[in-house]
Design an enzyme around this catalytic site. Structure first.
Site, short mmCIF file in Angstrom:
data_model
loop_
_atom_site.label_atom_id
_atom_site.label_comp_id
_atom_site.label_asym_id
_atom_site.label_seq_id
_atom_site.Cartn_x
_atom_site.Cartn_y
_atom_site.Cartn_z
N CYS A 206 -58.45 23.42 -13.76
CA CYS A 206 -57.04 23.74 -13.68
C CYS A 206 -56.01 23.20 -14.83
CB CYS A 206 -56.36 23.44 -12.42
SG CYS A 206 -57.66 24.14 -10.85
N HIS A 285 -58.19 12.04 -20.19
CA HIS A 285 -59.88 12.29 -19.73
C HIS A 285 -60.33 11.28 -19.00
CE1 HIS A 285 -63.54 14.18 -19.18
NE2 HIS A 285 -63.06 15.38 -19.75
N HIS A 369 -36.39 20.35 -15.75
CA HIS A 369 -37.30 21.37 -15.04
C HIS A 369 -38.67 20.93 -15.16
CE1 HIS A 369 -34.20 24.10 -15.37
NE2 HIS A 369 -33.95 24.05 -16.53
N HIS A 373 -48.40 21.81 -11.58
CA HIS A 373 -49.85 22.78 -11.05
C HIS A 373 -49.61 22.87 -9.60
CE1 HIS A 373 -53.42 24.59 -10.32
NE2 HIS A 373 -54.03 23.57 -9.92
N HIS A 402 -46.69 29.59 -2.66
CA HIS A 402 -46.64 30.65 -1.41
C HIS A 402 -46.68 32.00 -1.92
CE1 HIS A 402 -44.05 32.80 1.06
NE2 HIS A 402 -44.51 32.08 2.07
N ASN A 406 -53.04 29.38 -5.53
CA ASN A 406 -53.51 28.70 -6.78
C ASN A 406 -54.24 29.39 -7.95
OD1 ASN A 406 -54.76 26.82 -8.64
ND2 ASN A 406 -55.71 25.48 -7.04
#
Length: 484
Positions: A206, A285, A369, A373, A402, A406
């Site tokens: 993702c 990573h 802002h 994710h 909502h 995802n």
């Protein structure tokens, strides 16, 4: 404190100007005489200064501008409410296609759906609306082609850019990578030029949306006067888990169809019409550690059915990777005052009181802002708590979860589109996009708004914005046992 250099430089320039204004005629004559006597030395110095300045300007990284972006809005007939999903699952189960072993697993799925933070208007691909389900390669390809082609088509229409102007193409899809590749599909559909630098990123989870931006940025530093097209998506059709492993069923309840297309440029003339400038990208990573590597994997269950597995180490791994990312990003974006507070607390903890908690910097001094994710309700809740954010700060993430669920790597773009649609993006505002993914990775990108940004045409929120934000009423007593 964020403008410390300018605050120090301005008084210095004022002092020099005041000193120069008091120079007498004799002082000026002395200066001119010095110049005449040292003309050769001053010439060499001036040329060296000019060459040094030119080398500095040429070696500086080229600014990368985000001209515009678009998010895919599926057709209304693909909407799937919780009631509709559960009814369809029962029909599939009765047909024998999906042999769930017990009603307990059905109840478990329904409970996860109700507590996930997803609303009643998320979207599932056409193949999963069919009876029996169609999870073949043709339907998987149809889903992804519909998403990426529509998103790119809207982007070209909004920007007026010709497909032949694109010099760099980066496409990311974690689990669906057919041959020819997704990037080749776009090259063929839009007749992109033969010399295009195209890349197809797979298996990166993702957080791949930020990775794709970072890859495009690196290529834009090499290729002058270029446009880069970045496309982020994920395939749902072939990734529906049809087994009986409880932990693997969770992904069925969260992931939904979606995608985004982003146009980047390093052309200086595009600054006037661009929405944002890319300030930083930070990639972490931790896959060298076995627990990080194995915490989120695609594998077969005990019956040989393929699905996604989330290990019990996932929360710990995610927290550790996120901490490293924040520790790397913080010094690059936080004002000096926050760095000073952090240093003082570190010294006190190290030498005076080891029981002191680490100082948590106020990232709201660095960003206006936040695009976190939309991986799940618990992830957003933890980020809100750990970074001391307000409900308004995470509103875009919660509402994206909502409304669209995802959508994997593209979720951060639906969140940015929400902020634009609400009219909250002002000139100079800074945006933090942060995403986590398998491997395990945590990646961040930082943007600054170049103007008061208005939503582009075909913004995915334009038809439903009047209903948002919505209240997501979930029993707080359930949060401690929330598996998401």
């Amino acid at each position: 404190m964020t403008r410390l250099f300018k605050l120090c430089f301005l008084p210095l320039m004022v002092a020099i100007a005041m000193k120069a204004s008091h120079l007498s005629t004799q002082d000026l004559q002395t200066f001119y005489l010095y110049v005449q006597n040292n003309l050769a030395s001053l010439t060499i110095f001036s040329i060296s200064l000019a060459l040094g300045s030119a080398l500095y300007i040429m070696s500086r990284p080229k600014p990368v501008y985000l001209v515009d972006f678009s998010c895919y809005l599926p057709p209304s007939h693909l909407k799937a409410s919780i009631k509709k999903i559960m009814h369809h699952v029962r029909l599939v189960r009765q047909s024998g296609t999906w042999k769930l072993e017990s009603d307990y697993l059905m109840d478990f799925c329904e409970k996860i759906l109700e507590r996930s933070g997803l609303g009643q208007e998320t979207y599932l691909p056409e193949g999963l609306h069919c009876l029996p389900l169609q999870q073949n390669l043709a339907m998987s390809r149809k889903e992804t082609e519909e998403v990426i082609i529509r998103a790119v088509d809207d982007l070209f229409r909004n920007t007026g850019i010709s497909p032949s102007d694109i010099g760099i193409l980066v496409v990311n899809s974690s689990t669906f990578n057919p041959t020819p590749s997704l990037s080749a599909i776009l090259v063929n559909k839009f007749k992109l030029r033969d010399s295009i630098k195209s890349l197809n990123l797979g298996g990166m989870g993702c957080s791949a949306g930020v990775i794709a931006i970072d890859v495009a940025k690196s290529l834009l530093q090499v290729h002058k006067n270029s446009y880069a097209l970045v496309v982020s998506t994920e395939n749902i059709t072939q990734n529906l888990y049809m087994g009986n492993n409880k932990s693997m069923l969770v992904t069925n309840c969260l992931f939904r169809i979606g995608g985004a297309a982003i146009l980047l440029s390093n052309r200086s003339k595009d600054r006037k019409r661009a929405k944002y400038e890319l300030v930083q990208t930070v990639r972490v990573h931790t896959g060298a550690d076995d627990r990080s590597y194995e915490c989120a994997t695609q594998e077969e269950d005990e019956d040989g059915t393929v699905g996604g597995t989330l290990s019990k180490d996932l929360p710990m791994v995610a927290a550790r990777t996120l901490k490293i990312n924040i520790a790397t990003l913080g010094p690059l974006v936080l004002p000096i005052s926050e760095k000073f507070h952090f240093f003082v607390r570190f010294v006190k903890k190290k030498f005076l009181n080891p029981k002191l908690k680490h100082y948590i910097p106020n990232f709201k001094l660095a960003f206006e802002h936040f695009c976190i994710h939309a991986g799940g309700r618990a992830l957003i809740d933890q980020m809100e708590k750990n970074l001391n954010l307000t409900p308004l700060d995470v509103e875009a993430s919660r509402m994206t979860l909502h409304r669209f669920g995802n959508t994997s790597a593209s979720s951060i773009w639906y969140e940015l589109a929400y902020t634009e649609a609400k009219g909250r993006m002002k000139k100079g505002d800074r945006i933090w996009q942060i995403a986590l993914g398998s491997g395990f990775k945590c990646n961040s990108s930082v943007w600054v708004a170049l103007r008061n940004v208005k939503p582009s045409a075909n913004n995915p929120w334009e038809e439903c914005l009047h209903r948002y934000p919505v209240e997501i009423d979930i029993d707080l007593n359930e949060r401690s046992s929330d598996p998401i």
